[in-house]
Design an enzyme around this catalytic site. Structure first.
Site, PDB file in Angstrom:
ATOM      1  N   SER A 127     -81.694 -31.110  79.253  1.00 19.15           N
ATOM      2  CA  SER A 127     -81.192 -30.395  80.430  1.00 19.15           C
ATOM      3  C   SER A 127     -80.749 -28.985  80.061  1.00 19.15           C
ATOM      4  O   SER A 127     -80.252 -28.743  78.961  1.00 19.15           O
ATOM      5  CB  SER A 127     -80.002 -31.163  81.008  1.00 19.15           C
ATOM      6  OG  SER A 127     -79.313 -30.377  81.978  1.00 19.15           O
ATOM      7  N   TYR A 152     -71.219 -35.636  80.085  1.00 15.27           N
ATOM      8  CA  TYR A 152     -72.647 -35.861  80.387  1.00 15.27           C
ATOM      9  C   TYR A 152     -73.478 -34.801  79.680  1.00 15.27           C
ATOM     10  O   TYR A 152     -74.417 -35.111  78.946  1.00 15.27           O
ATOM     11  CB  TYR A 152     -72.909 -35.797  81.903  1.00 15.27           C
ATOM     12  CG  TYR A 152     -74.353 -35.462  82.210  1.00 15.27           C
ATOM     13  CD1 TYR A 152     -74.734 -34.171  82.578  1.00 15.27           C
ATOM     14  CD2 TYR A 152     -75.342 -36.422  82.051  1.00 15.27           C
ATOM     15  CE1 TYR A 152     -76.067 -33.854  82.794  1.00 15.27           C
ATOM     16  CE2 TYR A 152     -76.671 -36.117  82.277  1.00 15.27           C
ATOM     17  CZ  TYR A 152     -77.024 -34.820  82.643  1.00 15.27           C
ATOM     18  OH  TYR A 152     -78.347 -34.503  82.851  1.00 15.27           O
ATOM     19  N   LYS A 156     -76.364 -34.842  76.202  1.00 13.47           N
ATOM     20  CA  LYS A 156     -77.700 -34.251  76.072  1.00 13.47           C
ATOM     21  C   LYS A 156     -77.788 -33.415  74.790  1.00 13.47           C
ATOM     22  O   LYS A 156     -78.763 -33.495  74.045  1.00 13.47           O
ATOM     23  CB  LYS A 156     -78.022 -33.353  77.283  1.00 13.47           C
ATOM     24  CG  LYS A 156     -78.218 -34.089  78.585  1.00 13.47           C
ATOM     25  CD  LYS A 156     -79.402 -35.046  78.517  1.00 13.47           C
ATOM     26  CE  LYS A 156     -79.611 -35.773  79.836  1.00 13.47           C
ATOM     27  NZ  LYS A 156     -80.681 -36.781  79.764  1.00 13.47           N
ATOM     28  N   ASN A 182     -83.020 -27.383  87.569  1.00 15.43           N
ATOM     29  CA  ASN A 182     -82.504 -28.298  88.602  1.00 15.43           C
ATOM     30  C   ASN A 182     -83.628 -29.022  89.336  1.00 15.43           C
ATOM     31  O   ASN A 182     -84.277 -28.435  90.203  1.00 15.43           O
ATOM     32  CB  ASN A 182     -81.632 -27.525  89.587  1.00 15.43           C
ATOM     33  CG  ASN A 182     -80.298 -27.158  88.971  1.00 15.43           C
ATOM     34  OD1 ASN A 182     -80.238 -26.619  87.862  1.00 15.43           O
ATOM     35  ND2 ASN A 182     -79.225 -27.493  89.657  1.00 15.43           N
ATOM     36  N   SER A 219     -70.466 -28.255 102.127  1.00 17.93           N
ATOM     37  CA  SER A 219     -69.488 -27.275 101.606  1.00 17.93           C
ATOM     38  C   SER A 219     -70.174 -26.489 100.504  1.00 17.93           C
ATOM     39  O   SER A 219     -70.694 -27.095  99.551  1.00 17.93           O
ATOM     40  CB  SER A 219     -68.265 -27.999 101.024  1.00 17.93           C
ATOM     41  OG  SER A 219     -67.577 -28.662 102.073  1.00 17.93           O
ATOM     42  N   ARG A 234     -79.287 -20.979  90.670  1.00 22.29           N
ATOM     43  CA  ARG A 234     -79.894 -21.988  89.799  1.00 22.29           C
ATOM     44  C   ARG A 234     -81.418 -21.852  89.876  1.00 22.29           C
ATOM     45  O   ARG A 234     -81.943 -21.155  90.749  1.00 22.29           O
ATOM     46  CB  ARG A 234     -79.499 -23.401  90.270  1.00 22.29           C
ATOM     47  CG  ARG A 234     -78.014 -23.727  90.195  1.00 22.29           C
ATOM     48  CD  ARG A 234     -77.523 -23.830  88.773  1.00 22.29           C
ATOM     49  NE  ARG A 234     -76.139 -24.264  88.679  1.00 22.29           N
ATOM     50  CZ  ARG A 234     -75.083 -23.460  88.790  1.00 22.29           C
ATOM     51  NH1 ARG A 234     -75.276 -22.168  89.018  1.00 22.29           N
ATOM     52  NH2 ARG A 234     -73.846 -23.930  88.675  1.00 22.29           N
ATOM     53  N   ASP A 301     -68.506 -25.431  87.295  1.00 21.85           N
ATOM     54  CA  ASP A 301     -69.782 -24.795  87.658  1.00 21.85           C
ATOM     55  C   ASP A 301     -69.966 -23.478  86.916  1.00 21.85           C
ATOM     56  O   ASP A 301     -68.990 -22.735  86.733  1.00 21.85           O
ATOM     57  CB  ASP A 301     -69.813 -24.515  89.169  1.00 21.85           C
ATOM     58  CG  ASP A 301     -70.292 -25.711  89.962  1.00 21.85           C
ATOM     59  OD1 ASP A 301     -70.720 -26.705  89.338  1.00 21.85           O
ATOM     60  OD2 ASP A 301     -70.225 -25.691  91.192  1.00 21.85           O
TER      61      ASP A 301
HETATM   62  C1  WQD Z   1     -76.230 -26.691  92.310  1.00 19.49           C
HETATM   63  C2  WQD Z   1     -75.455 -25.575  92.986  1.00 19.49           C
HETATM   64  C3  WQD Z   1     -73.091 -25.975  93.114  1.00 19.49           C
HETATM   65  C4  WQD Z   1     -73.262 -29.370  95.852  1.00 19.49           C
HETATM   66  C5  WQD Z   1     -76.138 -30.562  87.661  1.00 19.49           C
HETATM   67  C6  WQD Z   1     -76.091 -30.975  86.204  1.00 19.49           C
HETATM   68  C7  WQD Z   1     -77.493 -30.874  85.627  1.00 19.49           C
HETATM   69  C8  WQD Z   1     -78.390 -31.763  86.428  1.00 19.49           C
HETATM   70  C9  WQD Z   1     -78.435 -31.228  87.864  1.00 19.49           C
HETATM   71  C10 WQD Z   1     -78.597 -34.157  86.037  1.00 19.49           C
HETATM   72  C11 WQD Z   1     -74.135 -25.248  92.282  1.00 19.49           C
HETATM   73  C12 WQD Z   1     -73.705 -25.925  94.511  1.00 19.49           C
HETATM   74  C13 WQD Z   1     -73.613 -28.320  95.017  1.00 19.49           C
HETATM   75  C14 WQD Z   1     -72.563 -29.095  97.060  1.00 19.49           C
HETATM   76  C15 WQD Z   1     -72.637 -26.764  96.549  1.00 19.49           C
HETATM   77  N1  WQD Z   1     -77.902 -33.101  86.415  1.00 19.49           N
HETATM   78  N2  WQD Z   1     -73.307 -27.056  95.373  1.00 19.49           N
HETATM   79  N3  WQD Z   1     -72.280 -27.800  97.363  1.00 19.49           N
HETATM   80  O1  WQD Z   1     -74.366 -28.452  88.975  1.00 19.49           O
HETATM   81  O2  WQD Z   1     -76.420 -26.921  88.778  1.00 19.49           O
HETATM   82  O3  WQD Z   1     -76.484 -29.204  87.760  1.00 19.49           O
HETATM   83  O4  WQD Z   1     -77.076 -31.322  88.374  1.00 19.49           O
HETATM   84  O5  WQD Z   1     -79.677 -34.235  85.550  1.00 19.49           O
HETATM   85  O6  WQD Z   1     -77.485 -31.297  84.285  1.00 19.49           O
HETATM   86  O7  WQD Z   1     -75.253 -30.089  85.495  1.00 19.49           O
HETATM   87  O8  WQD Z   1     -76.526 -28.967  90.224  1.00 19.49           O
HETATM   88  O9  WQD Z   1     -77.012 -29.606  92.539  1.00 19.49           O
HETATM   89  O10 WQD Z   1     -74.708 -30.135  91.590  1.00 19.49           O
HETATM   90  O11 WQD Z   1     -75.319 -27.776  92.117  1.00 19.49           O
HETATM   91  O12 WQD Z   1     -72.351 -25.593  96.853  1.00 19.49           O
HETATM   92  O13 WQD Z   1     -72.202 -30.012  97.863  1.00 19.49           O
HETATM   93  O14 WQD Z   1     -75.094 -26.013  94.306  1.00 19.49           O
HETATM   94  O15 WQD Z   1     -71.827 -25.327  93.100  1.00 19.49           O
HETATM   95  O16 WQD Z   1     -73.913 -23.865  92.367  1.00 19.49           O
HETATM   96  P1  WQD Z   1     -75.848 -28.291  88.938  1.00 19.49           P
HETATM   97  P2  WQD Z   1     -75.873 -29.208  91.666  1.00 19.49           P
END
Ligand code: WQD
Length: 342
Positions: A127, A152, A156, A182, A219, A234, A301
């Protein structure tokens, strides 16, 4: 005779999409999954998509004796793609030992048994989280890893090191680690896709569940980042494109094309997208008026990351093909199918 590939975590989100692509590329696939975060009917769905039912064995990889018995039962496995792991960032903070035990003991059992059973090739699901917040963007594979934001993420990083040291010690193992950005979207058939249990942590399933009326509103975590529209950026990679990268990686190892015994590749689109851009694209391609609000940042984040995909493009010979719009539409079509929405 078809070459046989073991896919651990093969009924999961990325695993199931990879099983489909492997079968369509002519491989014979065996799945091991403990169904802790997926359901057995995914095997039926894979069969419905490809017309070929993958072999499926249900158990947890921490059970060494059960895994040894598995390799005795299947003596012709030529490669392993290892997805099986716990992957909820928040849960890993509350239960770090569960994450270290499940994710690392499973890995070590596989690596220990591979040379005993003449399995030479290993593709690991890593990841971009290992990079943390990169200092330079786009991020390249030789960027030094940073302190993980969560247990987590640390599993990795530690897993990558366990593989490195094992490959060095056991001359008959070759490995590739794919560092996903992502993963988002769903198979165009809408028969398989991402189905998080409980409240989704990740952005896209939360968006589609909000659009389906399961969540009151999305949110957006923070609009005070140092980015063009203030929301975090991302690299959202289509899950089918990601699955295809695994087929290319397997072929690289099976055909001994690897330049080194342990290689790393970033698997992303190479383009960043902000949360607001994603929301607006979703609304544009689906016509759904999404209810959302801006709230404070989510702890842990990072501000922005997106991949330098030069290595994957030029050396692996793989490139992301699907657009963000097509990808978000596939996620919405999957959600509608799951919720029986027309
Ligand atoms: C993406 C963006 C949030 C939810 C994580 C793990 C990574 C992989 C993918 C497993 C961020 C924003 C999110 C919400 C939001 N995991 N967001 N409102 O955190 O980049 O990566 O998931 O394999 O290893 O670290 O992904 O989809 O959670 O968030 O605003 O309700 O969306 O702040 O900027 P992330 P995410």
């Amino acid at each position: 005779m078809k070459k046989q590939i073991l896919v651990t975590g093969g009924t999961g989100y990325i695993g199931s999409h990879t099983v489909v692509e492997l079968q369509e590329a002519g491989y014979d696939v065996v799945i091991i999954d403990d169904l802790s975060n997926s359901t057995a009917d995914v095997v039926d769905k894979i069969e419905k998509i490809t017309g070929i039912r993958p072999t499926f064995e249900e158990f947890n990889l921490q059970d060494y004796n059960r895994l040894e018995a598995f390799f005795n039962k299947y003596p012709n496995i030529e490669a392993i793609i290892h997805f099986a792991a716990s992957k909820a960032v928040g849960e890993s903070v509350e239960k770090p030992l569960l994450y270290y035990r499940n994710n690392l003991v499973s890995l070590m059992n596989l690596l220990e048994l591979m040379p005993k059973h003449d399995v030479p090739n290993f593709v690991f699901s890593s990841s971009c989280t290992v990079y943390g917040q990169p200092d330079v963007l786009p991020v390249t594979e030789d960027t030094p890893r940073k302190e993980a934001e969560s247990p987590y993420g640390n599993t990795k990083a530690v897993a990558e090191d366990i593989i490195r040291d094992s490959v060095k010690a056991m001359e008959r193992i070759n490995a590739i680690a794919l560092r996903y950005f992502n993963p988002v979207g769903a198979h165009p058939s809408s028969l398989i896709g991402e189905l998080p249990r409980g409240v989704p942590n990740n952005l896209v399933p939360f968006i589609t569940q909000t659009a389906a009326g399961l969540r009151e509103k999305l949110s957006i975590f923070g609009d005070d980042y140092n980015t063009p529209d203030g929301t975090a950026i991302r690299d959202y990679i289509n899950v089918v494109d990601l699955a295809k990268a695994h087929v290319v990686a397997i072929e690289r190892l099976l055909e001994n094309k690897n330049d080194a015994r342990y290689e790393f590749f970033n698997i992303g689109t190479g383009k960043g997208a902000s949360v607001l851009e994603l929301v607006k694209t979703f609304i544009e391609v689906t016509g759904v008026d999404l209810n959302y609000q801006i709230v404070g940042r989510r702890a842990g984040d990072i501000e922005q990351t997106y991949a330098d995909t030069t290595k994957a493009n030029k050396i692996l010979g793989w490139k992301a093909e699907k657009s963000l719009g097509e990808t978000l539409l596939s996620a919405w079509n999957w959600e509608k199918k799951v919720r029986n929405i027309q």
